[in-house]
Write a protein that holds these residues in place. Sequence first.
Motif, mmCIF file in Angstrom:
data_model
loop_
_atom_site.group_PDB
_atom_site.id
_atom_site.type_symbol
_atom_site.label_atom_id
_atom_site.label_comp_id
_atom_site.label_asym_id
_atom_site.label_seq_id
_atom_site.Cartn_x
_atom_site.Cartn_y
_atom_site.Cartn_z
ATOM 1 N N ARG A 33 0.850 -1.188 0.000
ATOM 2 C CA ARG A 33 0.000 0.000 0.000
ATOM 3 C C ARG A 33 0.884 1.234 0.000
ATOM 4 O O ARG A 33 1.810 1.324 0.802
ATOM 5 C CB ARG A 33 -0.864 -0.008 1.254
ATOM 6 C CG ARG A 33 -1.638 1.256 1.466
ATOM 7 C CD ARG A 33 -2.295 1.269 2.808
ATOM 8 N NE ARG A 33 -3.347 0.289 2.839
ATOM 9 C CZ ARG A 33 -4.200 0.155 3.839
ATOM 10 N NH1 ARG A 33 -4.089 0.913 4.886
ATOM 11 N NH2 ARG A 33 -5.150 -0.736 3.805
ATOM 12 N N THR A 35 0.807 5.767 -0.628
ATOM 13 C CA THR A 35 0.037 6.993 -0.774
ATOM 14 C C THR A 35 0.686 7.846 -1.849
ATOM 15 O O THR A 35 1.894 8.075 -1.817
ATOM 16 C CB THR A 35 0.007 7.770 0.554
ATOM 17 O OG1 THR A 35 -0.526 6.915 1.563
ATOM 18 C CG2 THR A 35 -0.841 9.011 0.437
ATOM 19 N N THR A 36 -0.111 8.331 -2.786
ATOM 20 C CA THR A 36 0.400 9.131 -3.894
ATOM 21 C C THR A 36 -0.723 9.989 -4.447
ATOM 22 O O THR A 36 -1.832 9.977 -3.913
ATOM 23 C CB THR A 36 0.997 8.213 -4.992
ATOM 24 O OG1 THR A 36 1.578 9.009 -5.996
ATOM 25 C CG2 THR A 36 -0.042 7.296 -5.572
ATOM 26 N N THR A 100 -8.293 9.999 -0.769
ATOM 27 C CA THR A 100 -8.156 10.451 0.616
ATOM 28 C C THR A 100 -8.321 11.947 0.796
ATOM 29 O O THR A 100 -8.219 12.434 1.913
ATOM 30 C CB THR A 100 -6.782 10.038 1.174
ATOM 31 O OG1 THR A 100 -5.766 10.594 0.351
ATOM 32 C CG2 THR A 100 -6.641 8.529 1.222
ATOM 33 N N ARG A 103 -4.177 17.476 -0.952
ATOM 34 C CA ARG A 103 -2.945 17.802 -0.250
ATOM 35 C C ARG A 103 -2.974 19.271 0.162
ATOM 36 O O ARG A 103 -3.440 20.129 -0.582
ATOM 37 C CB ARG A 103 -1.746 17.507 -1.158
ATOM 38 C CG ARG A 103 -0.416 17.619 -0.467
ATOM 39 C CD ARG A 103 0.688 16.909 -1.197
ATOM 40 N NE ARG A 103 0.744 17.228 -2.619
ATOM 41 C CZ ARG A 103 1.419 16.488 -3.505
ATOM 42 N NH1 ARG A 103 2.062 15.416 -3.122
ATOM 43 N NH2 ARG A 103 1.443 16.829 -4.773
ATOM 44 N N MET A 110 -5.100 13.425 -3.449
ATOM 45 C CA MET A 110 -4.293 12.318 -2.954
ATOM 46 C C MET A 110 -5.142 11.052 -2.866
ATOM 47 O O MET A 110 -6.372 11.113 -2.767
ATOM 48 C CB MET A 110 -3.724 12.647 -1.569
ATOM 49 C CG MET A 110 -2.827 13.861 -1.553
ATOM 50 S SD MET A 110 -1.374 13.656 -2.576
ATOM 51 C CE MET A 110 -0.469 12.470 -1.613
ATOM 52 N N CYS A 111 -4.451 9.917 -2.885
ATOM 53 C CA CYS A 111 -5.150 8.643 -2.774
ATOM 54 C C CYS A 111 -4.192 7.588 -2.234
ATOM 55 O O CYS A 111 -2.984 7.809 -2.133
ATOM 56 C CB CYS A 111 -5.706 8.212 -4.126
ATOM 57 S SG CYS A 111 -4.440 7.819 -5.305
ATOM 58 N N ILE A 112 -4.766 6.466 -1.878
ATOM 59 C CA ILE A 112 -4.001 5.292 -1.468
ATOM 60 C C ILE A 112 -4.239 4.229 -2.531
ATOM 61 O O ILE A 112 -5.389 3.940 -2.868
ATOM 62 C CB ILE A 112 -4.466 4.775 -0.089
ATOM 63 C CG1 ILE A 112 -4.168 5.804 0.988
ATOM 64 C CG2 ILE A 112 -3.815 3.442 0.229
ATOM 65 C CD1 ILE A 112 -4.756 5.458 2.330
#
Length: 174
Positions: A33, A35-36, A100, A103, A110-112
Amino acid sequence: MRHNKKFNHLGRKSAHRQALLSNMACSLIMHKRITTTLPKAKALRVYVEPLLTKSKEDTTNSRRQVFKHLQNKYAVTELFREISVKIADRPGGYTRILRTGFRQGDGAEMCIIELVDYNENMLKDKAAKKTRRTRRGGAKATAETAKPEEAPKAEVAEEPVAAEAPAQEAEKAE
């Protein structure tokens, strides 16, 4: 003209983009996993899912093809040893993108991005939904399951009392 140039270039030259996706794919495989930003996650999903499909068949050729993209022998080993076993029966869709928010600094979305078979919370929810699912009369089904549990407890409680009562009457009669 821009004909047939549909993938996101991510504001980078080709070599920089390939290095970015390779490093992100290695991180995803090693950590399950990451985050980006949302555009990078969507580009990574297109990049990594064919590699996951190739990992299902553990041959020298498929290992070499995956290594050509990842350039990290530890990630390739992890992919073929552990991940390919978990995704063996899945026909596709190995990754999940969860948004998510935005930023703080630049407002980028942003997302995971994660491997589907490694999120225990989602797997528990899916198992719980399958057990509760009925075709009709959900309230009746729960009432029926509650009655058999209560009935044996009541019978167990009555039996010792009923067994003691005739024994006491027999002693009084003697």
